[in-house]
Design a protein around this motif. Structure first.
Motif, PDB file in Angstrom:
ATOM      1  N   GLN A  21       1.628   3.918  -0.427  1.00  0.00           N
ATOM      2  CA  GLN A  21       0.380   3.739  -1.173  1.00  0.00           C
ATOM      3  C   GLN A  21      -0.328   5.066  -1.360  1.00  0.00           C
ATOM      4  O   GLN A  21      -0.919   5.329  -2.399  1.00  0.00           O
ATOM      5  CB  GLN A  21      -0.542   2.742  -0.444  1.00  0.00           C
ATOM      6  CG  GLN A  21      -0.122   1.285  -0.578  1.00  0.00           C
ATOM      7  CD  GLN A  21      -0.267   0.771  -2.004  1.00  0.00           C
ATOM      8  OE1 GLN A  21      -1.092   1.240  -2.766  1.00  0.00           O
ATOM      9  NE2 GLN A  21       0.555  -0.202  -2.363  1.00  0.00           N
ATOM     10  N   ALA A  78      -4.394  -0.473  13.627  1.00  0.00           N
ATOM     11  CA  ALA A  78      -4.917  -0.544  12.265  1.00  0.00           C
ATOM     12  C   ALA A  78      -3.844  -0.331  11.208  1.00  0.00           C
ATOM     13  O   ALA A  78      -4.088  -0.527  10.026  1.00  0.00           O
ATOM     14  CB  ALA A  78      -6.049   0.460  12.091  1.00  0.00           C
ATOM     15  N   THR A 119      -1.033  -5.611  -3.598  1.00  0.00           N
ATOM     16  CA  THR A 119      -1.503  -4.487  -4.405  1.00  0.00           C
ATOM     17  C   THR A 119      -1.044  -4.583  -5.848  1.00  0.00           C
ATOM     18  O   THR A 119      -0.135  -5.326  -6.183  1.00  0.00           O
ATOM     19  CB  THR A 119      -0.976  -3.173  -3.822  1.00  0.00           C
ATOM     20  OG1 THR A 119       0.452  -3.240  -3.791  1.00  0.00           O
ATOM     21  CG2 THR A 119      -1.484  -2.977  -2.415  1.00  0.00           C
ATOM     22  N   PHE A 170      -2.247   6.675   4.851  1.00  0.00           N
ATOM     23  CA  PHE A 170      -2.563   6.834   3.436  1.00  0.00           C
ATOM     24  C   PHE A 170      -2.746   8.314   3.106  1.00  0.00           C
ATOM     25  O   PHE A 170      -2.182   8.836   2.147  1.00  0.00           O
ATOM     26  CB  PHE A 170      -3.844   6.052   3.129  1.00  0.00           C
ATOM     27  CG  PHE A 170      -4.252   6.052   1.694  1.00  0.00           C
ATOM     28  CD1 PHE A 170      -3.670   5.167   0.795  1.00  0.00           C
ATOM     29  CD2 PHE A 170      -5.222   6.938   1.236  1.00  0.00           C
ATOM     30  CE1 PHE A 170      -4.060   5.155  -0.535  1.00  0.00           C
ATOM     31  CE2 PHE A 170      -5.600   6.931  -0.090  1.00  0.00           C
ATOM     32  CZ  PHE A 170      -5.022   6.044  -0.983  1.00  0.00           C
ATOM     33  N   ARG A 190      -9.315  -1.744  17.129  1.00  0.00           N
ATOM     34  CA  ARG A 190      -8.928  -0.412  17.558  1.00  0.00           C
ATOM     35  C   ARG A 190     -10.124   0.341  18.148  1.00  0.00           C
ATOM     36  O   ARG A 190     -10.021   0.971  19.210  1.00  0.00           O
ATOM     37  CB  ARG A 190      -8.370   0.349  16.361  1.00  0.00           C
ATOM     38  CG  ARG A 190      -7.893   1.722  16.680  1.00  0.00           C
ATOM     39  CD  ARG A 190      -6.959   2.213  15.584  1.00  0.00           C
ATOM     40  NE  ARG A 190      -6.497   3.543  15.890  1.00  0.00           N
ATOM     41  CZ  ARG A 190      -7.220   4.628  15.682  1.00  0.00           C
ATOM     42  NH1 ARG A 190      -8.422   4.526  15.161  1.00  0.00           N
ATOM     43  NH2 ARG A 190      -6.733   5.808  16.002  1.00  0.00           N
ATOM     44  N   LEU A 230      -7.050   1.958  -1.042  1.00  0.00           N
ATOM     45  CA  LEU A 230      -5.616   1.835  -0.946  1.00  0.00           C
ATOM     46  C   LEU A 230      -4.978   1.123  -2.122  1.00  0.00           C
ATOM     47  O   LEU A 230      -3.811   1.297  -2.417  1.00  0.00           O
ATOM     48  CB  LEU A 230      -5.332   1.075   0.346  1.00  0.00           C
ATOM     49  CG  LEU A 230      -3.990   1.165   1.024  1.00  0.00           C
ATOM     50  CD1 LEU A 230      -4.220   1.340   2.524  1.00  0.00           C
ATOM     51  CD2 LEU A 230      -3.210  -0.103   0.788  1.00  0.00           C
ATOM     52  N   THR A 231      -5.761   0.286  -2.797  1.00  0.00           N
ATOM     53  CA  THR A 231      -5.167  -0.514  -3.870  1.00  0.00           C
ATOM     54  C   THR A 231      -5.427   0.099  -5.239  1.00  0.00           C
ATOM     55  O   THR A 231      -6.302   0.939  -5.400  1.00  0.00           O
ATOM     56  CB  THR A 231      -5.750  -1.924  -3.849  1.00  0.00           C
ATOM     57  OG1 THR A 231      -7.164  -1.836  -3.989  1.00  0.00           O
ATOM     58  CG2 THR A 231      -5.430  -2.613  -2.546  1.00  0.00           C
ATOM     59  N   VAL A 232      -4.641  -0.351  -6.187  1.00  0.00           N
ATOM     60  CA  VAL A 232      -4.787   0.105  -7.561  1.00  0.00           C
ATOM     61  C   VAL A 232      -4.883  -1.120  -8.454  1.00  0.00           C
ATOM     62  O   VAL A 232      -3.993  -1.967  -8.397  1.00  0.00           O
ATOM     63  CB  VAL A 232      -3.569   0.936  -7.998  1.00  0.00           C
ATOM     64  CG1 VAL A 232      -3.796   1.497  -9.393  1.00  0.00           C
ATOM     65  CG2 VAL A 232      -3.303   2.050  -7.008  1.00  0.00           C
ATOM     66  N   GLN A 281      -8.621  -9.657  -3.530  1.00  0.00           N
ATOM     67  CA  GLN A 281      -7.294  -9.266  -3.996  1.00  0.00           C
ATOM     68  C   GLN A 281      -6.539 -10.468  -4.539  1.00  0.00           C
ATOM     69  O   GLN A 281      -5.819 -10.358  -5.526  1.00  0.00           O
ATOM     70  CB  GLN A 281      -6.488  -8.619  -2.862  1.00  0.00           C
ATOM     71  CG  GLN A 281      -6.908  -7.194  -2.521  1.00  0.00           C
ATOM     72  CD  GLN A 281      -6.597  -6.210  -3.635  1.00  0.00           C
ATOM     73  OE1 GLN A 281      -5.660  -6.409  -4.397  1.00  0.00           O
ATOM     74  NE2 GLN A 281      -7.403  -5.175  -3.755  1.00  0.00           N
ATOM     75  N   PRO A 330      -8.481  -5.308  12.376  1.00  0.00           N
ATOM     76  CA  PRO A 330      -7.770  -4.251  13.106  1.00  0.00           C
ATOM     77  C   PRO A 330      -8.564  -2.977  13.382  1.00  0.00           C
ATOM     78  O   PRO A 330      -8.557  -2.499  14.519  1.00  0.00           O
ATOM     79  CB  PRO A 330      -6.543  -3.999  12.231  1.00  0.00           C
ATOM     80  CG  PRO A 330      -6.269  -5.327  11.627  1.00  0.00           C
ATOM     81  CD  PRO A 330      -7.629  -5.911  11.351  1.00  0.00           C
ATOM     82  N   PRO A 331      -9.289  -2.444  12.404  1.00  0.00           N
ATOM     83  CA  PRO A 331     -10.048  -1.231  12.726  1.00  0.00           C
ATOM     84  C   PRO A 331     -11.091  -1.492  13.818  1.00  0.00           C
ATOM     85  O   PRO A 331     -11.345  -0.649  14.672  1.00  0.00           O
ATOM     86  CB  PRO A 331     -10.730  -0.870  11.401  1.00  0.00           C
ATOM     87  CG  PRO A 331      -9.917  -1.548  10.350  1.00  0.00           C
ATOM     88  CD  PRO A 331      -9.406  -2.802  10.993  1.00  0.00           C
ATOM     89  N   ASP A 334      -0.619   1.976  16.667  1.00  0.00           N
ATOM     90  CA  ASP A 334      -1.831   1.956  15.856  1.00  0.00           C
ATOM     91  C   ASP A 334      -2.131   0.548  15.356  1.00  0.00           C
ATOM     92  O   ASP A 334      -1.508   0.066  14.418  1.00  0.00           O
ATOM     93  CB  ASP A 334      -1.677   2.907  14.664  1.00  0.00           C
ATOM     94  CG  ASP A 334      -2.934   2.969  13.816  1.00  0.00           C
ATOM     95  OD1 ASP A 334      -3.951   2.359  14.192  1.00  0.00           O
ATOM     96  OD2 ASP A 334      -2.904   3.644  12.761  1.00  0.00           O
ATOM     97  N   LEU A 354       2.087  -4.866   3.080  1.00  0.00           N
ATOM     98  CA  LEU A 354       0.964  -5.206   2.211  1.00  0.00           C
ATOM     99  C   LEU A 354       1.242  -6.420   1.347  1.00  0.00           C
ATOM    100  O   LEU A 354       0.354  -6.945   0.699  1.00  0.00           O
ATOM    101  CB  LEU A 354       0.632  -4.008   1.322  1.00  0.00           C
ATOM    102  CG  LEU A 354       0.328  -2.734   2.113  1.00  0.00           C
ATOM    103  CD1 LEU A 354       0.342  -1.524   1.206  1.00  0.00           C
ATOM    104  CD2 LEU A 354      -1.007  -2.862   2.818  1.00  0.00           C
ATOM    105  N   PHE A 400      -5.423 -14.179   0.907  1.00  0.00           N
ATOM    106  CA  PHE A 400      -4.921 -13.852  -0.419  1.00  0.00           C
ATOM    107  C   PHE A 400      -4.668 -15.127  -1.218  1.00  0.00           C
ATOM    108  O   PHE A 400      -5.100 -15.258  -2.357  1.00  0.00           O
ATOM    109  CB  PHE A 400      -3.630 -13.046  -0.259  1.00  0.00           C
ATOM    110  CG  PHE A 400      -3.023 -12.551  -1.534  1.00  0.00           C
ATOM    111  CD1 PHE A 400      -3.502 -11.396  -2.141  1.00  0.00           C
ATOM    112  CD2 PHE A 400      -1.976 -13.238  -2.120  1.00  0.00           C
ATOM    113  CE1 PHE A 400      -2.943 -10.924  -3.321  1.00  0.00           C
ATOM    114  CE2 PHE A 400      -1.412 -12.770  -3.312  1.00  0.00           C
ATOM    115  CZ  PHE A 400      -1.895 -11.619  -3.911  1.00  0.00           C
TER     116      PHE A 400
END
Lengths: 336, 336
Positions: free
Chosen positions: B249, B77, B279, B222, A86, A278-280, A249, A82-83, B75, B275, A222
Motif C-alpha cells: 500500500q 498494529a 482497498t 506504509f 499496542r 492507506l486507502t485509495v 470502506q 490494534p493501535p 506488531d 486488507l 466491511f
DNA sequence: GGTTGACATGCAACCGGTTGCACAGCATAG
DNA sequence: CTATGCTGTGCAACCGGTTGCATGTCAACC
C-alpha cells in the motif's frame, strides 16, 4: 548453566544452597536493604548458579499484587483497536505489568464471562467500548478497579474520545460542499460512541438545516457497510457519514459496484481514522486518538491501583475532521 | 447479592456458610462426583449467596496448571496479526484458557524480555514471526512448551504459512502479463517469512527467465513502502512484489504521488491478504491463512500441554495468489 | 452377626512465595 | 557494668486453593 529440567527452582533450594532461611532469599529480592550486602551477594550467587527465577504466581497470591491488567475489546480485528492495544501494551510494560487481552466478539455476555475469567489474576481491568449494560459494569467496578474507554458510567474512571466535535465538523464540511440531504450509517446500538456520533450529526444537521436520515449497520464491518448501500441510496442522499472507517470502506465498495463515483456523485465520511491514508481514494474521516486513549487508560488504571482512592476521573479527547479524497461538492440535482 | 467490599470471598467463608470442610468446597467445583449431590447443592447455594468465585491464581499455584497462554507478536498494529490474535483468542477461550498478549515492537531484545516476564504465569507460549535468534528460541523452548508461527527451528512444534507457493504463482502471473523486469521489496531480515518469500521469488524468476532486483524495506510499514518507491523505479522494473500488504500500500501511494498509474504503467503484488478487498483499487496479493494459523497454533500448544510429549509437529499451510486489481499487462516498452 | 467394601467427608500437608515478630549479637549511652 | 537500641537473620503463619490419606457410616454379603 545448570538447566534443571522443567518447571522450577524454588526459594527453598536457593536457601539451602546459600545456607540461609527462605525468608532471607525472599528479602534479597524484595527488600535487599534489610540484609547485609554480603548475604545478598551470596544469595544472588546461589540463585544464579541454580537458575532461580521468582515465581510470579506465588508472589501474587501472597501479596495480592498480580502485576497484570486486562484489556477487553469488542473486536481485535477491527482496525480501530490494534493501535490502542499496542499503546496500552507499551504503557503497561513501562511499569512491568503484563496485559491480558480479551475479545468479546461484540457480545455482552461474552464480555461478562471474560470479566469473570480474568478476575483473580489481574489487579485491574480496562473495558474498551463495552457492549455491557451500565448495571453490570457498575457491578464489576465494585469488585475491582476498572477503567472505561468510550463509555460513560457514573463514578467510574474513563477515557472518552469525543467524536462529537469531529462529526460536527464533518457535517459542516458536507454542508459547505452544498450537500442538503445526508445519511448517518449507525453502528452497534449499545455503543456509546455510536450514540454520541448519532446525536452530534443530528444536532449539527438541524443547526445547518440539512435533511438527515438514518441507516443501521448493527455491527461495524466491511460487509455491513456493503449491505447498507441500497438503503442509503434509497434515501436520496448525496453524502453519508459512517459510524466508522471499516463501515465506510464497505459503503465505498458498494457504491463502486453500483457505478456511483466518489466523490463525484456521492461523498463519504468515515470515523476513527483507523486506516490512515492507506486507502485509495483516501478516506475523509474523523481523527480517533485511539493511541492516546490506550496509553491514558493504562496510566489512569495504574494510578488508581497506586492510590486506593477510586478517582472518578474523566479524560476527554477532542477529535477533528481530516479531509482527504472521498468528499466533494454535491452533484447538480438532475431530478428530485 | 451480598456484595462484599473488595477482593475476595474465599473457600473458607463458603465452607463455614455451608457447614462443610474447605476441601469439600474445593471438590464441589473440581470433582463434584466425589460428593453427594445434596452437599454439592448446598455448597453451590452458599457460594452463590456469598458471591464466591474460585481464585485462579491460588489454583494455579497448587496445581501448576495456570490456564494461561501467551502470544507474542512483533506488531499488534500490523493488520496481518489482529485476525490471528483473534483466532487464537477464540480457540483458547474454548478450552477456558486466557491469553496474554505481548508486543515486541520488532525488537529481539524486547521479545526476550517478554518471554521472561510471562514465564511463571503461563503454561505455554506462542511466538508469532519471532525476530529472536534460533539459539534463544531453543533455550526458551527448553524451559516451557513453545509453539512457533512462521519460524522454523528444529525440534520445536510450529505452524508455517508457506507463502512460497503463492509467491511462485504471483511471479508466474506477472510473467504471463509480459513483465520481464521485476522487484522484490523485502521485509525484516530476521523474518523467516521474508527469507522464504525472497527465495521463492528468486527461484521462480530464474525459472521464468525474469530479471529480478531487490529493494529493502527493513520494517514492514506504509512509510517504508512509500520510501522504497524511488529505489524501485530506479531499477527500471515494471512490477513489484512486496513483502506484505502494508508495504504494498505504501508503494501504491508512492507511485500515485509520482503519477505512475497502477496497473496501467506498473503492477504491484502484496502478500498476506491482510486488507482483503477493502482497498480501491483492490490489491492483488497472496492469501495468508493467518486465522487458521492462530487457531492451529493454540490447539497445537494445548495438545502439547495435554500430553507431555513434545511432539515435533509442523503444520504447513499453503497459499495462493489472489488476483485483484493492481496487476495488469506490462506497459509497451517506450525506451530502455 | 461380623466382615468387607463403597461412599462421603474431614484433616493436614503442600504449592512458592511474603511478612510480622522474636531473638541474638553487638555497639553505644548512662 | 548493666540498660538501650539497632541490625541482621530466622521462625512460622499466611495467601487461597488442591489432594493423598484417614476416618466414619451404612448396606450388602457370607
Amino acid at each position: 548453566m545448570a538447566a534443571e529440567r522443567k518447571g522450577g527452582v524454588t526459594i527453598s533450594q536457593v536457601a539451602k544452597e546459600a545456607g540461609v532461611a527462605r525468608s532471607s532469599v525472599s528479602r534479597a529480592y524484595t527488600r535487599p536493604d534489610m540484609l547485609s550486602p554480603e548475604t545478598v551477594e551470596r544469595i544472588k550467587a546461589a540463585a544464579g548458579k541454580l537458575g532461580y527465577v521468582p515465581n510470579h504466581t506465588a508472589r501474587a497470591l501472597s501479596t495480592g499484587r498480580y502485576g497484570n491488567v486486562a484489556l477487553i475489546v469488542p473486536d481485535v480485528a477491527n482496525p480501530f483497536f490494534p493501535p490502542m492495544i499496542r499503546a496500552a501494551q507499551v504503557e503497561a510494560d513501562r511499569s512491568d505489568f503484563c496485559v491480558f487481552l480479551g475479545n468479546s466478539d461484540e457480545d455482552p455476555e461474552k464480555e461478562d464471562q471474560l470479566l469473570g475469567r480474568f478476575a483473580g489474576q489481574v489487579e485491574g481491568i480496562i473495558l474498551a467500548s463495552p457492549r455491557l449494560s451500565d448495571e453490570r459494569i457498575a457491578a464489576h467496578a465494585l469488585l475491582r478497579p476498572l477503567v472505561l474507554i468510550n463509555r460513560d458510567v457514573k463514578g467510574i474512571p474513563k477515557v472518552l474520545i469525543d467524536s462529537g466535535t469531529g462529526i460536527a465538523e464533518a457535517t459542516q464540511h458536507l454542508a459547505d460542499f452544498g450537500h442538503r440531504n445526508i445519511v448517518y450509517v449507525s453502528g452497534p446500538s449499545t455503543s456509546w460512541s455510536n450514540k454520541q456520533r448519532r446525536a452530534a450529526v443530528r444536532h449539527a444537521s438541524k443547526k445547518l438545516g440539512l435533511e438527515l436520515s438514518f441507516v443501521s449497520a448493527s455491527v461495524p464491518s466491511f460487509e455491513a457497510g456493503l449491505q447498507a448501500v441500497d438503503a442509503i441510496l434509497a434515501k436520496g442522499a448525496t453524502a453519508a457519514i459512517a459510524f466508522d472507517d471499516v463501515t465506510a470502506q464497505g459503503i465505498l465498495a458498494g457504491l463502486g459496484e453500483r457505478g456511483v463515483s466518489v466523490p463525484g456523485e456521492f461523498s463519504v465520511v468515515g470515523c476513527d481514522d483507523a486506516l490512515g491514508p492507506l486507502t485509495v481514494p483516501s478516506l475523509t474521516t474523523v481523527s480517533s486518538r485511539s493511541i492516546e486513549a490506550g496509553k491514558l487508560a493504562v496510566s489512569l488504571l495504574l494510578e488508581v491501583l497506586g492510590s486506593q482512592a477510586v478517582r472518578d476521573a474523566s479524560y476527554v479527547l477532542e477529535t477533528h475532521l481530516i479531509v482527504r479524497s472521498t468528499t466533494g461538492p454535491a452533484p447538480e440535482r438532475g431530478q428530485s
